[in-house]
Design a protein around this motif. Structure first.
Motif, PDB file in Angstrom:
ATOM      1  N   LEU A 286     -22.140  32.128 -16.799  1.00 56.03           N
ATOM      2  CA  LEU A 286     -21.897  33.519 -17.165  1.00 56.03           C
ATOM      3  C   LEU A 286     -22.715  33.908 -18.388  1.00 56.03           C
ATOM      4  N   TYR A 287     -22.727  33.035 -19.373  1.00 59.71           N
ATOM      5  CA  TYR A 287     -23.435  33.313 -20.620  1.00 59.71           C
ATOM      6  C   TYR A 287     -24.938  33.448 -20.381  1.00 59.71           C
ATOM      7  N   SER A 288     -25.493  32.575 -19.571  1.00 63.18           N
ATOM      8  CA  SER A 288     -26.924  32.607 -19.310  1.00 63.18           C
ATOM      9  C   SER A 288     -27.330  33.905 -18.628  1.00 63.18           C
ATOM     10  N   PHE A 289     -26.549  34.339 -17.645  1.00 61.38           N
ATOM     11  CA  PHE A 289     -26.869  35.592 -16.962  1.00 61.38           C
ATOM     12  C   PHE A 289     -26.770  36.760 -17.919  1.00 61.38           C
ATOM     13  N   ALA A 290     -25.689  36.820 -18.685  1.00 69.30           N
ATOM     14  CA  ALA A 290     -25.460  37.968 -19.558  1.00 69.30           C
ATOM     15  C   ALA A 290     -26.510  38.069 -20.654  1.00 69.30           C
ATOM     16  N   THR A 291     -26.901  36.942 -21.231  1.00 67.19           N
ATOM     17  CA  THR A 291     -27.910  36.996 -22.289  1.00 67.19           C
ATOM     18  C   THR A 291     -29.304  37.257 -21.720  1.00 67.19           C
ATOM     19  N   ARG A 292     -29.593  36.713 -20.550  1.00 64.43           N
ATOM     20  CA  ARG A 292     -30.929  36.889 -19.974  1.00 64.43           C
ATOM     21  C   ARG A 292     -31.170  38.317 -19.499  1.00 64.43           C
ATOM     22  N   PHE A 293     -30.194  38.877 -18.802  1.00 63.72           N
ATOM     23  CA  PHE A 293     -30.399  40.187 -18.195  1.00 63.72           C
ATOM     24  C   PHE A 293     -29.687  41.326 -18.924  1.00 63.72           C
ATOM     25  N   GLY A 294     -28.614  40.999 -19.649  1.00 63.41           N
ATOM     26  CA  GLY A 294     -27.824  42.060 -20.249  1.00 63.41           C
ATOM     27  C   GLY A 294     -28.304  42.510 -21.612  1.00 63.41           C
ATOM     28  N   MET A 295     -28.901  41.612 -22.385  1.00 68.91           N
ATOM     29  CA  MET A 295     -29.304  41.945 -23.744  1.00 68.91           C
ATOM     30  C   MET A 295     -30.708  42.553 -23.758  1.00 68.91           C
ATOM     31  N   VAL A 296     -30.857  43.649 -24.488  1.00 71.11           N
ATOM     32  CA  VAL A 296     -32.151  44.314 -24.622  1.00 71.11           C
ATOM     33  C   VAL A 296     -32.886  43.668 -25.792  1.00 71.11           C
ATOM     34  N   PRO A 297     -34.006  42.994 -25.545  1.00 73.55           N
ATOM     35  CA  PRO A 297     -34.668  42.254 -26.631  1.00 73.55           C
ATOM     36  C   PRO A 297     -35.063  43.135 -27.813  1.00 73.55           C
ATOM     37  N   GLU A 298     -35.490  44.357 -27.540  1.00 77.18           N
ATOM     38  CA  GLU A 298     -35.989  45.215 -28.611  1.00 77.18           C
ATOM     39  C   GLU A 298     -34.891  45.682 -29.556  1.00 77.18           C
ATOM     40  N   THR A 299     -33.689  45.842 -29.047  1.00 78.08           N
ATOM     41  CA  THR A 299     -32.611  46.424 -29.856  1.00 78.08           C
ATOM     42  C   THR A 299     -31.465  45.460 -30.128  1.00 78.08           C
ATOM     43  N   GLY A 300     -31.314  44.428 -29.304  1.00 79.39           N
ATOM     44  CA  GLY A 300     -30.171  43.541 -29.428  1.00 79.39           C
ATOM     45  C   GLY A 300     -28.901  44.104 -28.838  1.00 79.39           C
TER      46      GLY A 300
END
Length: 406
Positions: A286-300
């Motif tokens: 769950l964590y890997s999916f959410a951090t990979r696809f859910g987090m916007v790199p430019e804004t966090g």
């Protein structure tokens, strides 16, 4: 079960040696929460007479200028969340929370049905408006009563929580597993969300009582998560299902929410801590999916809704999603070695707790970071407090010297 005194953010330090960014953002968050937010929601955010502001419970929501919006209803879930908020605050040394928690509890009792269930909503004065029993609401009732029981101390709240859980299991359980969304059943798609909060509630009750019987339903809900909610192929958490727990059709079956992925990461960690069951594998998926696809790199910031393949369905970012991401990140990386938690907390402070009346929040930003709100929802305080609690615990644990091995 022995009860260890809760740490008090108002007086305790215990931060020597903690990562400086984690300490600094925790201190900023603590000042905002205890000096601005809680005093505001204990006054403007409560309803009643000047002598007893919680006589009519908590305000449902506020206008954007920070005044009570006064809709003609009060949802049970909002009252329960505020009961938790003020109980938590009181237990962490904020004395004004005691009277507010007692007042909201008394108001909530207007929603308690004679058969042991609870109604969905009341009028502002406490008359029953909608007598439907809603699983999401009932989960928060149990959660709030578990926390209020730690404050109130007579055992009444815990007994009421157990009664509520018994009512749910007797009246809302289905042969296919899990529970109806509401009773009377409206025929809508089955949802994982209320079951997630029911697990949170059961775990909170067990922490309060220490009785193994209060943990029994948690095992059932964890099995439901492993066999129905978690997709074994994509490692994603489904939201909507048919009556026999198959993924719903069309877009609803592809709908996944990173915020709930992070929320389950924390829940799985708490379930493992209390039971000894190893939940590391599903939590990491769950964590890997959410951090990979859910987090916007430019804004966090963390996006609201994706598909199971990671495509964006809704690119905005709700406040609650950021709070649950903070909890999930700290559950997986207690010392915040990648700096994700600090960034999430700073986003809350700098993007969501600003541009609004002091002590309140902007509940949602669009994909460009602009506010897209029409009100200030009271219910967000629950997510804010649980996020801060995880941040505070992480800062304290990081500040403890390592245990020396003999």
């Amino acid at each position: 079960m022995s009860r260890t005194p809760l740490p008090n953010p108002l007086t305790d330090a215990q931060t020597d040696g903690a990562p400086l960014p984690l300490m600094a953002v925790r201190d900023r968050f603590s000042e905002w929460l205890f000096q601005k937010a809680l005093p505001f929601w204990a006054t403007t955010g409560c309803d009643g007479t000047p002598q007893d502001l919680a006589l009519l419970g908590a305000q449902e929501c506020l206008t954007l200028d920070g005044q009570p919006a006064l809709p003609p209803f009060k949802r049970l879930r909002v009252q329960a969340r505020q009961l938790f908020a003020f109980s938590w605050a009181a237990l962490h040394g904020w004395e004004e929370g005691v009277s507010r928690a007692h007042g909201i509890f008394c108001f909530m009792l207007h929603a308690h049905r004679e058969d042991g269930g609870w109604v969905r909503s009341l009028t502002r004065e406490g008359a029953v408006l909608d007598s439907t029993a809603d699983l999401y609401d009932l989960a928060f009732v149990v959660f709030a009563l578990a926390w209020y029981g730690r404050l109130e101390g007579s055992g009444r709240a815990e007994a009421l929580a157990r009664e509520t859980l018994g009512w749910v299991q007797q009246h809302m359980a289905t042969p296919e597993g899990g529970f109806l969304n509401c009773l009377p059943d409206d025929g809508s798609a089955r949802q994982q969300n209320p079951h997630m909060h029911l697990l949170e509630a059961v775990l909170a009750l067990y922490v309060t009582t220490g009785h193994e019987a209060d943990l029994a339903l948690a095992h059932t809900l964890y099995r439901l998560f492993r066999t129905r909610f978690l997709d074994p192929v994509t490692g994603t958490l489904g939201e909507f299902f048919t009556s026999d727990w198959q993924p719903a059709g069309a877009e609803a079956g592809q709908w996944v929410e990173p915020g709930h992925h992070f929320e389950w990461v924390w829940l799985l960690g708490e379930y493992s801590r209390l039971t000894g069951v190893d939940t590391s594998e599903p939590a990491m998926r769950l964590y890997s999916f959410a951090t990979r696809f859910g987090m916007v790199p430019e804004t966090g910031r963390v996006r609201d809704v994706l598909t199971r393949s990671g495509s964006v369905l809704r690119g905005g970012s709700r406040l609650w999603v950021q709070g649950e991401a903070l909890r999930g990140v700290l559950c997986q990386d207690r010392r915040d070695s990648r700096g994700l938690a600090v960034r999430l907390a700073e986003n809350l402070l700098d993007c969501y707790f600003t541009g609004c009346p002091a002590g309140t929040w902007v509940d949602q930003l669009d994909a460009s970071g602009a506010p897209m709100v029409t009100k200030i929802p009271t219910s967000s305080l629950y997510h804010i407090i649980t996020a801060f609690d995880s941040l505070d615990q992480a800062a304290r644990q990081a500040g403890r010297p390592p245990v020396q091995k003999l």
